[in-house]
Design an enzyme around this catalytic site. Sequence first.
Site, mmCIF file in Angstrom:
data_model
loop_
_atom_site.group_PDB
_atom_site.id
_atom_site.type_symbol
_atom_site.label_atom_id
_atom_site.label_comp_id
_atom_site.label_asym_id
_atom_site.label_seq_id
_atom_site.Cartn_x
_atom_site.Cartn_y
_atom_site.Cartn_z
ATOM 1 N N LYS A 53 44.647 55.197 38.682
ATOM 2 C CA LYS A 53 44.901 53.764 38.869
ATOM 3 C C LYS A 53 46.384 53.518 39.137
ATOM 4 C CE LYS A 53 40.811 52.605 36.270
ATOM 5 N NZ LYS A 53 40.157 52.307 34.985
ATOM 6 N N GLN A 97 41.892 50.363 29.202
ATOM 7 C CA GLN A 97 41.037 51.500 29.539
ATOM 8 C C GLN A 97 40.031 51.747 28.408
ATOM 9 O OE1 GLN A 97 41.093 53.189 32.539
ATOM 10 N NE2 GLN A 97 39.260 54.196 31.776
ATOM 11 N N ASP A 120 39.574 43.393 35.432
ATOM 12 C CA ASP A 120 38.373 44.219 35.295
ATOM 13 C C ASP A 120 37.107 43.351 35.284
ATOM 14 O OD1 ASP A 120 38.453 46.954 35.392
ATOM 15 O OD2 ASP A 120 38.954 47.244 33.270
#
Length: 287
Positions: A53, A97, A120
């Site tokens: 990422k 994460q 997200d």
Amino acid sequence: MSARVIDGRALATGLRVKYAESVAELVRNGIVPGLAVVMIGSDPASHLYVRNKIRACDECGVRSFLHALSADATEAEVLDLIGELNADPSVHGILVQLPLPPQIDVRRVLETIAVDKDVDGFHLYNVGALTVGESIFPPCTPYGVQLLIDQTGIEIEGKHAVVVGASNIVGKPMALMLLQRLATVTICHARTVNLAHHTISADVLVVAAGKPGLIVPQMVKQGAVVIDVGINKLADGKIVGDVDFEGVRDKASWITPVPGGVGPMTVTMLIRNTIRSAQRLPAGSFD
Ligand code: NAP
């Protein structure tokens, strides 16, 4: 006839070039899009995903801020950090994460992220927005899958789409997106009786179970579009999906490989959402 392979890496690369141009435009206007990545603990897979990422951010000119916390970080520490990131104007997107260590309540953490930085798309507000078809930040993996399906030129409307896997981050939002595109959607999960009975009638089959070899040719309709979200590391270190690629490619019309299919698109959609957050555009006006 062998299926055509949907090259997620190529699509992702092309999109990143486009996104880099969008970033350059923002920078000319004095805005550097910023993504904060919060990683807790030392799970090797999480480390790898975070590295990918951050590399994608670098590639597109998005500034990244990595916050690596130890595995014994408390929930209060994580919530405090998110509070700071919410208030930081240089941060346009916040990614935590997953998975998180057991002492931290994932729901509470996700609900603390400001809705307008939830790149997200996991905050309950964004989940609800997706349900009514007005998502601000579409969850990255299913949105990447949608773009991969669009690559085939096959019309989703009216088709039978079967999603294998019902997680909050992949299966459920995927099913909602396909429904939004007017597919008839079946969702299967670990308790589904006779999985093959469902998958065999799928025009579009999206598999996200995390079980290598789950989908074999006998379970696939001739000519189906097969998208393999699964990422599984075998004992010999090889990375495979959930679909028997070599077998199923003889029945499908289109198929994604693992690696090189969904993975690169997931990361790219994160960049997309971060740029969109920096642009503060209304839903649907940037792709
Ligand atoms: P997850 O939270 O473990 O969910 C797996 C889902 O699959 C669950 O709904 C489970 O059913 C279902 N399932 C498990 N075994 C099954 C079986 N034998 N038959 C039918 N359904 C079954 O996993 P996830 O986070 O959604 O991820 C799924 C896979 O995608 C993993 O391999 C993950 O590494 C991969 N992934 C890839 C990307 C990417 O970018 N390519 C992104 C995210 C995830 P129950 O609900 O009944 O338990």
